[in-house]
Motif scaffolding. Structure first.
Motif, PDB file in Angstrom:
ATOM      1  N   ASN A  69       0.603  -1.180   0.146  1.00 25.77           N
ATOM      2  CA  ASN A  69      -0.044  -0.316   0.105  1.00 25.77           C
ATOM      3  C   ASN A  69       0.920   0.940   0.441  1.00 25.77           C
ATOM      4  O   ASN A  69       1.125   2.026  -1.253  1.00 25.77           O
ATOM      5  N   ILE A  70       1.781   1.486   0.887  1.00 29.03           N
ATOM      6  CA  ILE A  70       2.848   2.361   1.063  1.00 29.03           C
ATOM      7  C   ILE A  70       3.394   2.425  -0.106  1.00 29.03           C
ATOM      8  O   ILE A  70       4.285   3.799  -0.907  1.00 29.03           O
ATOM      9  N   VAL A  71       4.039   1.550  -0.284  1.00 30.63           N
ATOM     10  CA  VAL A  71       5.330   1.368  -1.308  1.00 30.63           C
ATOM     11  C   VAL A  71       4.729   2.378  -3.053  1.00 30.63           C
ATOM     12  O   VAL A  71       6.006   2.501  -3.755  1.00 30.63           O
ATOM     13  N   SER A  72       3.502   1.467  -3.333  1.00 29.59           N
ATOM     14  CA  SER A  72       3.289   1.978  -4.556  1.00 29.59           C
ATOM     15  C   SER A  72       2.720   3.034  -4.340  1.00 29.59           C
ATOM     16  O   SER A  72       3.147   4.022  -5.827  1.00 29.59           O
ATOM     17  N   TYR A  73       2.550   3.289  -3.890  1.00 32.50           N
ATOM     18  CA  TYR A  73       2.205   4.920  -3.970  1.00 32.50           C
ATOM     19  C   TYR A  73       3.324   6.145  -3.694  1.00 32.50           C
ATOM     20  O   TYR A  73       3.469   7.164  -4.919  1.00 32.50           O
ATOM     21  N   GLN A  74       4.285   5.694  -3.249  1.00 31.31           N
ATOM     22  CA  GLN A  74       6.367   5.935  -2.815  1.00 31.31           C
ATOM     23  C   GLN A  74       6.971   5.902  -4.309  1.00 31.31           C
ATOM     24  O   GLN A  74       7.114   6.852  -5.179  1.00 31.31           O
ATOM     25  N   ARG A  75       6.241   4.909  -5.137  1.00 28.03           N
ATOM     26  CA  ARG A  75       7.102   4.137  -6.485  1.00 28.03           C
ATOM     27  C   ARG A  75       6.243   5.402  -8.173  1.00 28.03           C
ATOM     28  O   ARG A  75       6.341   5.917  -8.785  1.00 28.03           O
ATOM     29  N   SER A  76       5.205   5.269  -7.594  1.00 21.72           N
ATOM     30  CA  SER A  76       4.046   6.140  -8.446  1.00 21.72           C
ATOM     31  C   SER A  76       4.653   7.720  -8.596  1.00 21.72           C
ATOM     32  O   SER A  76       4.333   8.253  -9.683  1.00 21.72           O
ATOM     33  N   GLN A  77       4.740   7.843  -7.364  1.00 27.12           N
ATOM     34  CA  GLN A  77       5.108   9.978  -7.582  1.00 27.12           C
ATOM     35  C   GLN A  77       6.553   9.771  -8.246  1.00 27.12           C
ATOM     36  O   GLN A  77       6.260  11.229  -8.634  1.00 27.12           O
ATOM     37  N   ALA A  78       7.364   8.792  -8.098  1.00 24.80           N
ATOM     38  CA  ALA A  78       8.464   9.184  -9.112  1.00 24.80           C
ATOM     39  C   ALA A  78       8.933   8.578 -10.324  1.00 24.80           C
ATOM     40  O   ALA A  78       9.450   8.867 -11.204  1.00 24.80           O
TER      41      ALA A  78
ATOM     42  N   ALA B 206       7.817   8.106 -14.403  1.00 25.16           N
ATOM     43  CA  ALA B 206       7.664   9.715 -15.258  1.00 25.16           C
ATOM     44  C   ALA B 206       6.183   9.719 -15.918  1.00 25.16           C
ATOM     45  O   ALA B 206       6.236  10.962 -16.035  1.00 25.16           O
ATOM     46  N   ARG B 207       5.297   8.792 -15.653  1.00 29.24           N
ATOM     47  CA  ARG B 207       4.359   9.275 -16.527  1.00 29.24           C
ATOM     48  C   ARG B 207       3.880  10.315 -15.549  1.00 29.24           C
ATOM     49  O   ARG B 207       2.298  11.084 -15.689  1.00 29.24           O
ATOM     50  N   VAL B 208       3.554  10.004 -13.957  1.00 31.02           N
ATOM     51  CA  VAL B 208       2.758  10.445 -13.286  1.00 31.02           C
ATOM     52  C   VAL B 208       3.965  11.650 -12.865  1.00 31.02           C
ATOM     53  O   VAL B 208       3.278  12.754 -13.126  1.00 31.02           O
ATOM     54  N   LYS B 209       5.135  11.992 -13.069  1.00 40.15           N
ATOM     55  CA  LYS B 209       6.498  13.028 -13.319  1.00 40.15           C
ATOM     56  C   LYS B 209       5.218  14.482 -14.148  1.00 40.15           C
ATOM     57  O   LYS B 209       5.361  15.475 -14.605  1.00 40.15           O
TER      58      LYS B 209
ATOM     59  N   PRO C   8       1.423  18.649  -7.164  1.00 40.94           N
ATOM     60  CA  PRO C   8      -0.281  17.719  -5.779  1.00 40.94           C
ATOM     61  C   PRO C   8       0.394  17.884  -4.580  1.00 40.94           C
ATOM     62  O   PRO C   8      -0.089  18.017  -3.773  1.00 40.94           O
ATOM     63  N   THR C   9       1.719  17.336  -4.850  1.00 40.34           N
ATOM     64  CA  THR C   9       2.167  15.990  -3.795  1.00 40.34           C
ATOM     65  C   THR C   9       2.631  17.683  -2.792  1.00 40.34           C
ATOM     66  O   THR C   9       3.554  17.107  -1.613  1.00 40.34           O
ATOM     67  N   GLU C  10       3.262  18.914  -3.462  1.00 41.95           N
ATOM     68  CA  GLU C  10       3.850  19.747  -2.144  1.00 41.95           C
ATOM     69  C   GLU C  10       2.961  20.374  -1.618  1.00 41.95           C
ATOM     70  O   GLU C  10       2.661  21.151  -0.262  1.00 41.95           O
ATOM     71  N   ALA C  11       1.571  18.774  -1.395  1.00 43.90           N
ATOM     72  CA  ALA C  11       0.471  19.509  -0.178  1.00 43.90           C
ATOM     73  C   ALA C  11      -0.211  21.218  -0.172  1.00 43.90           C
ATOM     74  O   ALA C  11       0.139  22.135   0.597  1.00 43.90           O
ATOM     75  N   PRO C  12      -0.191  22.003  -1.732  1.00 49.60           N
ATOM     76  CA  PRO C  12      -0.992  23.670  -1.717  1.00 49.60           C
ATOM     77  C   PRO C  12      -2.187  23.442  -0.364  1.00 49.60           C
ATOM     78  O   PRO C  12      -2.757  22.263  -0.255  1.00 49.60           O
ATOM     79  N   GLY C  13      -1.818  24.523   0.472  1.00 46.18           N
ATOM     80  CA  GLY C  13      -3.314  24.773   0.946  1.00 46.18           C
ATOM     81  C   GLY C  13      -2.497  24.339   2.485  1.00 46.18           C
ATOM     82  O   GLY C  13      -3.541  24.164   3.611  1.00 46.18           O
ATOM     83  N   LYS C  14      -1.805  23.427   2.757  1.00 38.00           N
ATOM     84  CA  LYS C  14      -1.332  23.290   4.577  1.00 38.00           C
ATOM     85  C   LYS C  14      -0.268  24.081   5.058  1.00 38.00           C
ATOM     86  O   LYS C  14       0.903  23.945   5.670  1.00 38.00           O
ATOM     87  N   ALA C  15       0.274  25.171   4.205  1.00 36.95           N
ATOM     88  CA  ALA C  15       0.990  26.979   4.915  1.00 36.95           C
ATOM     89  C   ALA C  15      -0.167  26.812   6.032  1.00 36.95           C
ATOM     90  O   ALA C  15      -0.718  26.635   6.537  1.00 36.95           O
TER      91      ALA C  15
ATOM     92  N   TRP D 221      -2.346   8.972 -11.800  1.00 39.03           N
ATOM     93  CA  TRP D 221      -2.181   8.677 -10.417  1.00 39.03           C
ATOM     94  C   TRP D 221      -2.851   7.019 -10.316  1.00 39.03           C
ATOM     95  O   TRP D 221      -1.852   6.425 -10.091  1.00 39.03           O
ATOM     96  N   PHE D 222      -3.639   7.137 -10.364  1.00 39.55           N
ATOM     97  CA  PHE D 222      -4.393   5.916  -9.703  1.00 39.55           C
ATOM     98  C   PHE D 222      -4.554   4.435 -10.712  1.00 39.55           C
ATOM     99  O   PHE D 222      -3.705   3.444 -10.052  1.00 39.55           O
ATOM    100  N   ALA D 223      -3.748   4.915 -12.739  1.00 40.25           N
ATOM    101  CA  ALA D 223      -3.988   4.107 -12.397  1.00 40.25           C
ATOM    102  C   ALA D 223      -1.858   2.876 -12.983  1.00 40.25           C
ATOM    103  O   ALA D 223      -1.882   2.542 -12.927  1.00 40.25           O
ATOM    104  N   VAL D 224      -1.043   4.150 -12.666  1.00 40.96           N
ATOM    105  CA  VAL D 224       0.265   3.982 -12.176  1.00 40.96           C
ATOM    106  C   VAL D 224       0.056   3.145 -10.923  1.00 40.96           C
ATOM    107  O   VAL D 224       1.083   2.048 -10.898  1.00 40.96           O
TER     108      VAL D 224
END
Length: 277
Positions: free
Chosen positions: A163-172, A174-177, A197-204, A236-239
């Motif tokens: 669950n965690i690793v797939s999310y981490q790998r997806s962010q790295a 090329a298709r998601v980037k 989007p992973t910069e968490a807009p709105g969490k300032a 992102w979901f597909a990857v």
């Protein structure tokens, strides 16, 4: 990625690993059952412990989550109506319930009887007031009753890892980037500067008050609109799902055990909650 579907709504999405994760409802029932077993054990040591008390229990799921995959917020905020009403805040009911889920930490003696450990994690003395403390304390004994393992409550370690690793790998990936760059360009057109989007807009800090501001809501609406315009969710979901399937492909036996563990723990919890203690 050829023929990536356009996805605008995450509510119907199910990741491959989700059937092997406890649902929020299942986990809530299991925690209630464990506490129902812990309370009488604690009273044997002269410690009053209400059956509903779960201080500092990190196993409890956020009430807004279906399960630990957290598909509702896995790819950030995605619902236009939520963005317009709440910005990046959770719905008030979920936030209030989460805030009530923790209480003060037990004192040293209570912690030793509860967990079999001292405050720094070292093994506690094996007896308290002349009575032997169960392995893992009253909590470990209750967990073993539900699972067969004093440390085994909740999701399987392999399932959590996938669950965690797939999310981490997806962010790295090329298709998601690439789709993140498209989202970033869309946001720039709306006057915002975020690389992904992973910069968490709105969490300032200015967006973390008790209620959303107009500025936060405007940013959240732009975020969601750009995700929809650039198909961030679809890609992102597909990857993410593809990485999960890849990791799961050689683990059928382990995953079958994980699913059986869900059945065992939920059935045992049901029996306890129905009075078999």
């Amino acid at each position: 990625m050829a023929e990536t579907p356009v996805i605008l709504d995450v509510r119907t999405l199910v990741l491959p690993i989700e059937p092997y994760l406890f649902t929020n409802r299942q986990m809530t029932g299991i925690l209630r059952a464990r506490q129902a077993l812990v309370a009488p054990c604690m009273r044997q040591f002269g410690i009053d412990w209400p059956a509903g008390r779960t201080p500092g229990d990190s196993t409890a799921a956020d009430p807004g989550m279906r399960n630990a995959a957290n598909i509702a917020r896995r790819y950030g905020i995605t619902d236009p109506a939520d963005a317009a009403r709440h910005g990046y805040h959770l719905a008030s009911g979920n936030r209030q319930k989460s805030a009530k889920g923790s209480s003060s930490r037990p004192d040293a003696d209570t912690l030793a009887v509860l967990t079999g450990r001292t405050d720094d994690g070292a093994p506690a003395p094996i007896r308290y007031h002349g009575r032997a403390i169960p392995e893992g304390g009253c909590q470990g004994q209750a967990t073993a009753r539900l699972t067969g393992d004093p440390q085994g409550l909740g999701n399987d370690q392999l399932v959590n890892e996938i669950n965690i690793v797939s999310y981490q790998r997806s962010q790295a990936d090329a298709r998601v980037k690439s789709v993140f760059r498209a989202w970033s360009a869309c946001m720039r057109q709306r006057g915002y500067s975020y690389a992904a989007p992973t910069e968490a807009p709105g969490k300032a800090p200015q967006f973390t008050g008790p209620t959303p501001t107009r500025t936060e809501i405007a940013l959240a609406r732009a975020d969601v609109a750009c995700k929809r315009d650039t198909n961030v969710i679809g890609v992102w979901f597909a990857v993410d799902a593809a990485y999960q399937r890849q990791m799961m492909s050689s683990k059928s036996r382990e995953l079958a055990r994980a699913k059986n563990s869900i059945r065992t723990q939920t059935a045992n919890a049901d029996r306890v909650l129905n009075g078999d203690r």
